[in-house]
Design a protein around this motif. Structure first.
Motif, PDB file in Angstrom:
ATOM      1  N   GLY A 528       0.792  -1.134   0.192  1.00  0.00           N
ATOM      2  CA  GLY A 528      -0.028  -0.059   0.053  1.00  0.00           C
ATOM      3  C   GLY A 528       0.797   1.100  -0.006  1.00  0.00           C
ATOM      4  O   GLY A 528       1.974   1.324   0.583  1.00  0.00           O
ATOM      5  N   LEU A 529       0.185   2.346  -0.415  1.00  0.00           N
ATOM      6  CA  LEU A 529       0.861   3.603  -0.677  1.00  0.00           C
ATOM      7  C   LEU A 529      -0.098   4.698  -0.162  1.00  0.00           C
ATOM      8  O   LEU A 529      -0.815   5.201  -0.894  1.00  0.00           O
ATOM      9  N   GLY A 601      -6.871   6.581   3.412  1.00  0.00           N
ATOM     10  CA  GLY A 601      -7.460   5.192   4.033  1.00  0.00           C
ATOM     11  C   GLY A 601      -6.579   3.860   3.649  1.00  0.00           C
ATOM     12  O   GLY A 601      -7.130   2.962   4.111  1.00  0.00           O
ATOM     13  N   VAL A 602      -5.417   4.131   2.930  1.00  0.00           N
ATOM     14  CA  VAL A 602      -4.890   2.868   2.636  1.00  0.00           C
ATOM     15  C   VAL A 602      -4.172   2.223   3.894  1.00  0.00           C
ATOM     16  O   VAL A 602      -4.198   1.035   3.939  1.00  0.00           O
ATOM     17  N   LEU A 619       4.053  -1.345   3.429  1.00  0.00           N
ATOM     18  CA  LEU A 619       3.384   0.138   3.464  1.00  0.00           C
ATOM     19  C   LEU A 619       4.466   1.054   3.102  1.00  0.00           C
ATOM     20  O   LEU A 619       5.603   1.276   3.941  1.00  0.00           O
ATOM     21  N   ASP A 620       4.029   2.087   2.347  1.00  0.00           N
ATOM     22  CA  ASP A 620       4.942   3.350   2.130  1.00  0.00           C
ATOM     23  C   ASP A 620       6.391   3.151   1.940  1.00  0.00           C
ATOM     24  O   ASP A 620       6.641   2.297   0.838  1.00  0.00           O
ATOM     25  N   GLU A 621       7.180   3.531   2.777  1.00  0.00           N
ATOM     26  CA  GLU A 621       8.790   3.162   2.120  1.00  0.00           C
ATOM     27  C   GLU A 621       9.103   1.878   2.187  1.00  0.00           C
ATOM     28  O   GLU A 621      10.060   1.513   1.452  1.00  0.00           O
ATOM     29  N   TYR A 660       6.473   3.232  -4.021  1.00  0.00           N
ATOM     30  CA  TYR A 660       6.798   4.474  -3.400  1.00  0.00           C
ATOM     31  C   TYR A 660       7.883   5.014  -4.085  1.00  0.00           C
ATOM     32  O   TYR A 660       7.965   6.391  -3.896  1.00  0.00           O
ATOM     33  N   ASP A 661       8.967   4.262  -4.686  1.00  0.00           N
ATOM     34  CA  ASP A 661       9.896   4.833  -5.436  1.00  0.00           C
ATOM     35  C   ASP A 661       9.987   4.908  -6.828  1.00  0.00           C
ATOM     36  O   ASP A 661      10.749   5.701  -7.410  1.00  0.00           O
TER      37      ASP A 661
END
Length: 779
Positions: A528-529, A601-602, A619-621, A660-661
């Motif tokens: 997720g992002l 909301g992710v 998640l994210d990073e 993310y990247d």
């Protein structure tokens, strides 16, 4: 009642030999003569080069490319290597592998001199024409003409192509000069080939060019006959027949087409490319107009048979850069379907069943070709077809809506066979209604219900009684055209939504759907992002504008409003506004994009799914391309869930997801998921909870099917429009609870979750629950 009928799925029977570009008498005058003399080269180098050229003439482009690569490797001198490299570029050009072709052609062009360089300049001009760059093409053709040195095989193709690029005012005069010069040539084969090119150009010049077109093509026909060259005879007769058809001289067009087909019957398969398809297509059209339905249907059937024998060697685009799906495959397949349906209406029960089966099989071929066109690759789609059989269970039905010009045909397949139904809605009516309905659902408008009822009346009401009689609980739709734009579960019968009656899933085609029963779910990868990172630097203003249109910022900068309240939606369109309004410095631009693309909301969604699914969270990073690759290729997951922005455009190269990247394109997703683990154990479900299809583009939902194919997933779940952040969290949690905890089928789990959401206060509008669709395996 009869036992469930097994339907054989068409398997890929053709060798995957590449896509042959049929040029030479159409837009571009391509030379395929070898570059220079090779007398001093060793026999193995000569043999590889000659075999490569022969294979190209036969249309076996993949083999030609392989042989010419070998010729490059074994060439004893740099000059020999560059000649082979140039021929390799020509084969790559015909295979429409334009970037590879450009590299080879440019390398050889930079090395060789004189007429050899001129031949390569011709190919480079053709390459630029295919890329839609006529100015660059003109420069190459002019170079070829200057370097011809009296070689007619370079001079005349260059002049013909330059004439085509000339102004309309000067074109006829230049063609007349060419016609006089070509008529004086001693080489009858070359003369005939260029007369055919002249005839095509004259015919495209309007009424003033028609007499000259007849003259050039009739001269080509006579020259080809004198030279005993049946290939050129077929080409000339075909083009003459088209002129007669255009002038409503149908009997003469039929006579010439039949003569051309008789000649082509004695030629090797594929020697005249797709002309046999076009000849049969003409016979089908004209016999239909002349009131000969049986002859018309037979010609449609032969045209489709010929397509199937050639399909792997047909280019995705023709010599004018147009989609061959649009210009040939779609009209021919639909022509056969129309002829079969007309025949079914006049048949006995036994004949009707076989005729309707052939109609369904033809629709399947049509859907395969359309997805190949979308992906720009015939091999990918053929790879998912197999020799297994499909069983239609008693509580499942498959519906094929067929949008014809004057009506909507409905073919319904159940365990008992196929039945035919029809609606009086025309193609234009369906297109207008689906467009309005889709726009209303996307925007959360309040006046959608009348459209929802009308769509139900057209698509589902004609089959209601059959579905009820068979106790159908799961309805699989193979949608056509603009019907892909709408959420079929949001159709309304006057009392309830369709999703309240049936678990609804879609399929691009049953022949591309793995319909085996579900396998145990033993792992879920949740990526997720909620706050993007360096990926925002990969989103240029041009890229967002390409996907969303230059007015996206003005049109979609504000939140969606449903039932008079602002709703936070998961949309890439905020990125367009951020790009338009952000200061020019990189830091401010990046900050604005990160804020616009945040998905609050992710995190909640990933946590909620994690409670019911045994899996890994990125998640994210942690959701970098490399981390995703490492986890996905481990083979430990039967479900991959991506909660991140993604846009599915009208082409596969206008489709991507955000990590993310970096960006994940469809090809990138494929390269990530090529491990042996996925070959042994395909993904059960690829879930894309924050992706959206491009508004108003009926082909964009094909991106979801393409994603499943690229990821080797049996099913894919995505959304037709930007979804509410809150709704997505609730729906996904309910879907996975039904799928994993309660052991429902994927279609049933989605149905139950959608019903739960629509009955929840504040979420009854289809905007919230209807965009989520399941494509592929429904078990």
């Amino acid at each position: 009642m009869s036992a469930p009928r097994r339907r054989s799925v068409r398997r890929a029977a053709q060798l995957l030999r590449g896509c042959l570009l049929w040029l030479g008498v159409g837009l571009l005058a391509i030379t395929v003569a070898p570059l220079g003399a090779a007398a001093a080269e060793p026999i193995n180098a000569i043999g590889a080069l000659e075999r490569g050229l022969q294979l190209r003439r036969q249309g076996q482009l993949s083999l030609s490319i392989s042989e010419l690569r070998r010729a490059c490797t074994v060439a004893p001198t740099e000059a020999a290597k560059m000649r082979a490299t140039g021929e390799l570029g020509a084969s790559l050009l015909q295979a429409r592998r334009l970037d590879e072709a450009a590299a080879s052609l440019q390398q050889a062009h930079a090395f060789l001199v004189g007429p050899e360089r001129g031949r390569l300049a011709l190919d480079l001009g053709n390459l630029e024409m295919l890329r839609g760059k006529p100015d660059q093409a003109r420069g190459h053709y002019q170079e070829a003409f200057q370097l011809a040195g009296g070689d007619a095989q370079i001079e005349y193709p260059a002049r013909l192509n330059l004439a085509r690029l000339g102004s309309p005012a000067s074109r006829l005069a230049e063609l007349d000069r060419l016609a006089r010069d070509i008529a004086a040539l001693p080489d009858s084969t070359a003369r005939t080939r260029w007369q055919i090119n002249l005839g095509e150009q004259y015919s495209a010049a309007g009424q003033a060019g028609l007499p000259r077109a007849y003259q050039a093509l009739d001269g080509a026909r006579r020259s080809a006959a004198a030279a005993k060259d049946p290939t050129l005879q077929v080409q000339a007769l075909d083009m003459l027949a088209q002129l007669y058809e255009d002038q409503q001289r149908h009997d003469e067009a039929i006579r010439l087409s039949r003569r051309a087909l008789a000649l082509s019957a004695g030629l090797p398969a594929g020697a005249v490319g797709d002309r046999e398809v076009r000849l049969e297509w003409r016979l089908a059209r004209l016999n239909g107009k002349l009131g000969q339905p049986a002859a018309s249907l037979a010609a449609w059937q032969r045209a489709v048979q010929q397509i199937e024998s050639l399909r792997q060697d047909l280019p995705i685009e023709d010599e004018r850069g147009r989609s061959t799906y649009r210009t040939m495959l779609q009209p021919v397949y639909l022509g056969l379907v129309g002829g079969l349906l007309a025949s079914a209406g006049q048949s006995s029960d036994a004949q009707r069943s076989a005729t309707l089966r052939q109609a369904v099989d033809t629709i399947e071929l049509l859907r395969q070709s359309e997805l190949q066109d979308y992906l720009g690759d015939r091999c990918e789609v053929d790879a998912v077809k197999g020799g297994t059989a499909t069983v239609i269970p008693r509580d499942v039905a498959v519906l094929y809506p067929i949008v014809l010009e004057d009506r909507l045909e409905l073919l319904l397949e159940t365990s008992e066979g196929i039945t035919r139904h029809r609606s009086g809605a025309s193609a234009q009516q369906v297109r207008l209604m689906t467009t309005r309905f889709a726009r209303n659902l996307r925007g959360g408008g309040d006046d959608y219900l009348q459209q929802a009822r009308q769509m139900y009346d057209w698509v589902l009401r004609p089959v209601d009684q059959v579905l009820a009689a068979h106790g159908v609980k799961t309805l699989v739709i193979v949608p056509d055209g603009s019907l892909r734009l709408v959420a079929i579960g949001a159709f309304h019968d006057g009392n309830r939504y369709a999703i309240e009656k049936y678990a609804i899933t879609t399929a691009t085609g049953m022949s591309m759907t793995n319909t085996e029963r579900d396998t145990p779910i033993d792992g879920v990868l949740l990526a997720g992002l909620s706050t993007p990172g360096p990926v925002v630097d990969k989103l240029s203003k041009g890229a967002v504008s390409q996907l969303l249109g230059p007015q996206a910022a003005n049109q979609f900068g504000s939140p969606t409003v449903v039932a008079s309240r602002s709703v936070s939606v998961r949309s890439m369109r905020g990125a367009a506004a951020a790009l338009a309004d952000a200061p020019s410095d990189a830091a401010s631009r990046g900050a604005a994009l990160r804020e616009a693309l945040s998905l609050p909301g992710v995190g909640k969604e990933v946590a909620a799914i994690g409670k019911v699914a045994n899996g890994t969270r990125l998640l994210d990073e942690a959701f970098t391309v490399e981390n995703f690759r490492a986890e996905a290729e481990s083979g430990r997951y039967s479900i991959i869930h991506l909660a991140s922005h993604g846009v599915f455009g009208g082409r596969s190269d206008a489709t991507y997801l955000l990590a993310y990247d970096d960006l994940l394109t469809l090809d990138g997703l494929q390269s990530l998921l090529r491990s042996d683990a996925f070959r042994r154990k395909p993904i059960e479900l690829l879930s894309l909870s924050a992706c959206e299809t491009a508004e108003g583009d009926e082909r964009s939902p094909l991106g979801l099917s393409g994603a499943a194919i690229k990821a080797r997933a049996r099913s894919v779940m995505g959304s037709l429009w930007p979804v509410s952040d809150d709704a997505a969290v609730d729906l996904m949690e309910g879907f996975y609870r039904g799928l994993i905890k309660d052991r429902l089928s994927k279609a049933q789990a989605l149905q139950r979750s959608q019903i739960e959401l629509l009955r929840k206060p504040g979420f009854s509008h289809p905007f919230y629950w209807a965009p989520f669709i399941l494509i592929g395996n429904w078990f």
